[in-house]
Design an enzyme around this catalytic site. Structure first.
Site, PDB file in Angstrom:
ATOM      1  N   ARG A  53       5.932   7.681  29.353  1.00 23.69           N
ATOM      2  CA  ARG A  53       6.666   8.741  29.599  1.00 23.69           C
ATOM      3  C   ARG A  53       7.883   8.581  28.662  1.00 23.69           C
ATOM      4  O   ARG A  53       8.064   7.554  27.915  1.00 23.69           O
ATOM      5  CB  ARG A  53       7.228   8.885  31.083  1.00 23.69           C
ATOM      6  CG  ARG A  53       6.165   9.157  32.069  1.00 23.69           C
ATOM      7  CD  ARG A  53       6.708   9.472  33.291  1.00 23.69           C
ATOM      8  NE  ARG A  53       7.356   8.187  33.741  1.00 23.69           N
ATOM      9  CZ  ARG A  53       8.744   8.212  34.265  1.00 23.69           C
ATOM     10  NH1 ARG A  53       9.399   9.429  34.448  1.00 23.69           N
ATOM     11  NH2 ARG A  53       9.302   7.100  34.469  1.00 23.69           N
ATOM     12  N   LYS A 119       4.857  -3.998  36.430  1.00 26.00           N
ATOM     13  CA  LYS A 119       4.040  -2.666  36.308  1.00 26.00           C
ATOM     14  C   LYS A 119       2.555  -3.091  36.083  1.00 26.00           C
ATOM     15  O   LYS A 119       2.231  -3.574  35.065  1.00 26.00           O
ATOM     16  CB  LYS A 119       4.624  -1.521  35.177  1.00 26.00           C
ATOM     17  CG  LYS A 119       4.005  -0.474  35.173  1.00 26.00           C
ATOM     18  CD  LYS A 119       5.041   0.527  34.545  1.00 26.00           C
ATOM     19  CE  LYS A 119       4.530   1.688  33.942  1.00 26.00           C
ATOM     20  NZ  LYS A 119       5.663   2.623  33.254  1.00 26.00           N
ATOM     21  N   ARG A 257      19.255  -2.989  40.757  1.00 22.26           N
ATOM     22  CA  ARG A 257      20.707  -3.864  40.770  1.00 22.26           C
ATOM     23  C   ARG A 257      20.667  -5.056  41.652  1.00 22.26           C
ATOM     24  O   ARG A 257      20.264  -4.896  42.748  1.00 22.26           O
ATOM     25  CB  ARG A 257      21.915  -3.073  41.085  1.00 22.26           C
ATOM     26  CG  ARG A 257      21.927  -1.633  40.470  1.00 22.26           C
ATOM     27  CD  ARG A 257      23.226  -0.946  41.157  1.00 22.26           C
ATOM     28  NE  ARG A 257      24.350  -1.486  40.959  1.00 22.26           N
ATOM     29  CZ  ARG A 257      25.013  -2.093  41.743  1.00 22.26           C
ATOM     30  NH1 ARG A 257      24.721  -2.043  43.054  1.00 22.26           N
ATOM     31  NH2 ARG A 257      26.253  -2.331  41.712  1.00 22.26           N
TER      32      ARG A 257
HETATM   33  C1  BTN Z   1       4.132   5.752  31.779  1.00 22.20           C
HETATM   34  O1  BTN Z   1       4.141   4.623  32.522  1.00 22.20           O
HETATM   35  O2  BTN Z   1       4.882   5.938  31.225  1.00 22.20           O
HETATM   36  C2  BTN Z   1       2.965   6.504  31.664  1.00 22.20           C
HETATM   37  C3  BTN Z   1       1.863   5.733  30.896  1.00 22.20           C
HETATM   38  C4  BTN Z   1       0.402   6.501  30.991  1.00 22.20           C
HETATM   39  C5  BTN Z   1      -0.429   5.923  30.146  1.00 22.20           C
HETATM   40  C6  BTN Z   1      -1.831   6.647  30.321  1.00 22.20           C
HETATM   41  S1  BTN Z   1      -3.187   5.864  29.334  1.00 22.20           S
HETATM   42  C7  BTN Z   1      -4.250   7.138  29.478  1.00 22.20           C
HETATM   43  C8  BTN Z   1      -3.395   8.446  29.348  1.00 22.20           C
HETATM   44  N1  BTN Z   1      -3.124   8.562  27.921  1.00 22.20           N
HETATM   45  C9  BTN Z   1      -1.976   8.420  27.432  1.00 22.20           C
HETATM   46  O3  BTN Z   1      -1.765   8.568  26.196  1.00 22.20           O
HETATM   47  N2  BTN Z   1      -1.185   8.137  28.323  1.00 22.20           N
HETATM   48  C10 BTN Z   1      -1.825   8.113  29.555  1.00 22.20           C
END
Ligand code: BTN
Length: 265
Positions: A53, A119, A257
């Site tokens: 994201r 994560k 925090r």
């Molecule tokens: C995030 O946490 O920011 C989202 C990550 C999403 C990763 C997945 S891997 C499969 C799909 N293809 C991508 O390019 N991104 C999502």
């Protein structure tokens, strides 16, 4: 792959497996434009431009993890697209808990984390219209499966984890994929027929932020601090600010925090 899609009724029955691609999101979008059916699945062994994201990249080395996208046709009246990332997070967390006994949680709005908050999986939901004007959602999921601590790049070591790190053993990736797809399919059906109330109930059991002091940075840069208090019936984060007032937020980046009192909005 065959084994992975045996657990579902319709999701992933049309699939593509790619040794390497830029991003499974791009492949899925292209495929929908060429006529992919509802529930089509794209899986890649490696992504050269895996996307996260907010324009971030997603660490996507070969042979270790899962990178996949499911393409879903949205009915004319469906719950808001923003709630699909909660759906996917809950589906992943429930699958990993029930099949592998992994102590994982959902961190509003897009992350699946271990109990230390690192994560484990990321979710990227993108909506778009095909040529006939039909709305589609692309749910992209990356799960760190068999990465060891040493294999995580230094900049991710503090913030990322994997199933191998959490469980102390290697897992068969396509078995993990199969359990996630079955869970996603069931949650999609509930979402379509019942809206987000069932998700809200499940989220309450998996909510990693609940009761924690957090800082929320909005997409426009404004910051709020408060105590996380679950989600609203629209999937928004509820924050209790220092004066006891509650504010709801649709999007933003959360950091924890450690101390101090919540700041004024
Ligand atoms: C995030 O946490 O920011 C989202 C990550 C999403 C990763 C997945 S891997 C499969 C799909 N293809 C991508 O390019 N991104 C999502």
């Amino acid at each position: 792959m065959e084994a992975a899609v045996q657990r579902t009724k319709w999701l992933g029955k049309s699939w593509k497996f790619l040794e390497v691609t830029t991003s499974t999101q791009d492949e899925a979008k292209k495929w929908v434009r060429e006529g992919a059916p509802h529930g089509a699945l794209v899986v890649a062994e490696e992504q050269t431009r895996g996307r996260g994201r907010l324009g971030r990249s997603w660490f996507s080395p070969p042979g270790k993890n899962l990178y996949f996208t499911v393409a879903l046709k949205l009915p004319t009246s469906s719950p808001p697209l923003s709630t699909l990332s909660l759906l996917a997070g809950i589906a992943v967390a429930e699958a990993l808990r029930s099949h592998f006994n992994a102590q994982v949680f959902v961190k509003w709005a897009n992350d699946v984390v271990g109990c230390d908050g690192r994560k484990l999986a990321g979710i990227l939901v993108e909506g778009f219209k095909d040529r006939s004007g039909t709305d589609w959602a692309l749910i992209g999921i990356g799960v760190n499966v068999n990465l060891t601590e040493d294999e995580l790049p230094a900049e991710l070591r503090e913030i990322a984890t994997s199933l191998q790190i959490l469980l102390g053993r290697q897992l068969e990736r396509f078995q993990v994929l199969g359990t996630i797809l079955a869970s996603l399919e069931a949650w999609w059906e509930d979402w379509i027929s019942q809206g987000i109330e069932p998700l809200r109930k499940a989220f309450a059991q998996l909510d990693w932020l609940k009761g924690k002091k957090v800082r929320l940075i909005l997409p426009n840069g404004r910051e709020f601090e408060g105590v996380a208090n679950g989600i609203t019936e629209k999937g928004e984060l509820r924050l209790i600010l220092h004066d006891g007032s509650e504010h709801n937020f649709t999007a933003g980046e959360i950091t924890l925090r450690a101390h101090g009192t919540p700041a004024k909005p």
